[in-house]
Motif scaffolding. Structure first.
Motif, PDB file in Angstrom:
ATOM      1  N   PRO A 115       0.327  -0.913  -0.222  1.00 33.76           N
ATOM      2  CA  PRO A 115       0.169  -0.094   0.039  1.00 33.76           C
ATOM      3  C   PRO A 115       0.528   1.023  -0.146  1.00 33.76           C
ATOM      4  O   PRO A 115       1.299   1.094   0.989  1.00 33.76           O
ATOM      5  CB  PRO A 115      -0.779   0.187   0.703  1.00 33.76           C
ATOM      6  CG  PRO A 115       0.437  -1.085   2.275  1.00 33.76           C
ATOM      7  CD  PRO A 115       1.168  -1.698   1.667  1.00 33.76           C
ATOM      8  N   LEU A 116       0.221   2.418  -0.038  1.00 38.75           N
ATOM      9  CA  LEU A 116       1.468   3.787  -0.627  1.00 38.75           C
ATOM     10  C   LEU A 116       0.616   4.379   0.326  1.00 38.75           C
ATOM     11  O   LEU A 116      -0.223   6.065   0.087  1.00 38.75           O
ATOM     12  CB  LEU A 116       1.151   3.880  -2.143  1.00 38.75           C
ATOM     13  CG  LEU A 116       1.802   2.871  -2.802  1.00 38.75           C
ATOM     14  CD1 LEU A 116       1.469   3.625  -4.260  1.00 38.75           C
ATOM     15  CD2 LEU A 116       3.053   2.464  -2.503  1.00 38.75           C
ATOM     16  N   ASP A 117       0.774   4.612   1.330  1.00 36.76           N
ATOM     17  CA  ASP A 117       0.583   5.250   2.197  1.00 36.76           C
ATOM     18  C   ASP A 117       0.872   6.346   3.043  1.00 36.76           C
ATOM     19  O   ASP A 117      -0.233   7.714   4.041  1.00 36.76           O
ATOM     20  CB  ASP A 117       0.439   4.591   4.005  1.00 36.76           C
ATOM     21  CG  ASP A 117      -0.821   3.730   3.509  1.00 36.76           C
ATOM     22  OD1 ASP A 117      -1.776   3.782   2.892  1.00 36.76           O
ATOM     23  OD2 ASP A 117      -0.127   2.364   4.238  1.00 36.76           O
ATOM     24  N   LEU A 118       1.848   6.719   2.566  1.00 35.49           N
ATOM     25  CA  LEU A 118       2.359   7.918   2.369  1.00 35.49           C
ATOM     26  C   LEU A 118       2.931   9.099   1.545  1.00 35.49           C
ATOM     27  O   LEU A 118       3.091   9.536   0.412  1.00 35.49           O
ATOM     28  CB  LEU A 118       3.984   8.168   2.523  1.00 35.49           C
ATOM     29  CG  LEU A 118       4.561   6.534   3.735  1.00 35.49           C
ATOM     30  CD1 LEU A 118       5.821   6.310   3.980  1.00 35.49           C
ATOM     31  CD2 LEU A 118       4.407   7.342   4.995  1.00 35.49           C
ATOM     32  N   ILE A 119       1.516   9.778   2.159  1.00 37.73           N
ATOM     33  CA  ILE A 119       1.122  11.308   1.330  1.00 37.73           C
ATOM     34  C   ILE A 119       2.056  11.887   1.743  1.00 37.73           C
ATOM     35  O   ILE A 119       1.797  12.593   2.917  1.00 37.73           O
ATOM     36  CB  ILE A 119      -0.361  11.393   1.520  1.00 37.73           C
ATOM     37  CG1 ILE A 119      -1.519  10.041   1.047  1.00 37.73           C
ATOM     38  CG2 ILE A 119      -1.082  12.185   0.532  1.00 37.73           C
ATOM     39  CD1 ILE A 119      -2.287  10.454   1.434  1.00 37.73           C
ATOM     40  N   PRO A 120       2.820  13.211   0.779  1.00 39.79           N
ATOM     41  CA  PRO A 120       3.529  14.035   1.529  1.00 39.79           C
ATOM     42  C   PRO A 120       2.924  15.798   2.211  1.00 39.79           C
ATOM     43  O   PRO A 120       1.899  15.471   1.858  1.00 39.79           O
ATOM     44  CB  PRO A 120       4.103  14.202   0.125  1.00 39.79           C
ATOM     45  CG  PRO A 120       3.422  14.089  -0.998  1.00 39.79           C
ATOM     46  CD  PRO A 120       2.670  12.965  -0.385  1.00 39.79           C
ATOM     47  N   ALA A 121       3.460  16.351   3.021  1.00 39.59           N
ATOM     48  CA  ALA A 121       2.623  17.625   3.045  1.00 39.59           C
ATOM     49  C   ALA A 121       1.888  18.451   1.770  1.00 39.59           C
ATOM     50  O   ALA A 121       2.367  17.924   0.700  1.00 39.59           O
ATOM     51  CB  ALA A 121       3.374  18.501   3.800  1.00 39.59           C
ATOM     52  N   ALA A 122       0.688  18.669   2.515  1.00 39.20           N
ATOM     53  CA  ALA A 122       0.092  19.769   0.668  1.00 39.20           C
ATOM     54  C   ALA A 122       0.737  20.686   1.038  1.00 39.20           C
ATOM     55  O   ALA A 122       2.327  21.381   1.783  1.00 39.20           O
ATOM     56  CB  ALA A 122      -1.416  20.480   1.184  1.00 39.20           C
ATOM     57  N   ARG A 123       0.252  21.561   0.121  1.00 38.66           N
ATOM     58  CA  ARG A 123       1.430  22.959  -0.197  1.00 38.66           C
ATOM     59  C   ARG A 123       1.781  23.827   0.847  1.00 38.66           C
ATOM     60  O   ARG A 123       0.794  23.717   1.761  1.00 38.66           O
ATOM     61  CB  ARG A 123       0.513  24.290  -1.269  1.00 38.66           C
ATOM     62  CG  ARG A 123       0.623  23.369  -2.287  1.00 38.66           C
ATOM     63  CD  ARG A 123      -0.094  23.662  -3.192  1.00 38.66           C
ATOM     64  NE  ARG A 123      -1.270  24.354  -3.086  1.00 38.66           N
ATOM     65  CZ  ARG A 123      -2.152  24.853  -3.983  1.00 38.66           C
ATOM     66  NH1 ARG A 123      -2.059  24.799  -5.483  1.00 38.66           N
ATOM     67  NH2 ARG A 123      -3.764  24.601  -3.816  1.00 38.66           N
TER      68      ARG A 123
END
Length: 126
Positions: A115-123
């Motif tokens: 699974p790809l759970d690591l979402i980078p921080a938004a702007r």
């Protein structure tokens, strides 16, 4: 400046919610374009704010998880019919969307590896 082709975490500048998504950036005779999972039409790359490139070169190539444990979200998966690894998006309904068009596949058509759970921080400007 040319952007590296491949998968990217990005935010669409046309979306109101600033929710990151994964896009696939490719080079064409008319320039670089981005495709979204489950969408047949490419988008102009300038419609996205790129957050982080995803280097899949060292990701697992075998060791599928039990399909019963696959949940909604992005996954690194193997399409055994094509013998190709790719990122796919699993919906709440269990439908699997790829970057190859606007049709849906089923969970049984893939071997899910990670699974790809690591979402980078938004702007940073919000």
């Amino acid at each position: 400046m040319k952007t590296q082709n491949g998968y990217w975490w990005a935010i669409s500048i046309r979306q109101e919610d600033d929710r990151p998504e994964i896009i696939d950036v490719g080079s064409y005779s008319f320039g670089q374009m981005a495709t979204r999972a489950g969408d047949a039409d490419p988008f102009d790359l300038i419609e996205f704010e790129l957050l982080q490139h995803l280097d899949t070169s060292r990701w697992p190539t075998h060791g599928a998880v039990d399909p019963a444990t696959v949940r909604e979200g992005y996954w690194w998966a193997l399409d055994p019919e094509e013998n190709a690894h790719q990122i796919v998006l699993v919906g709440k309904d269990g439908a699997v969307r790829t970057f190859n068009g606007d049709f849906e596949s089923s969970l049984g058509e893939f071997e899910f590896l990670m699974p790809l759970d690591l979402i980078p921080a938004a702007r940073a400007d919000h």
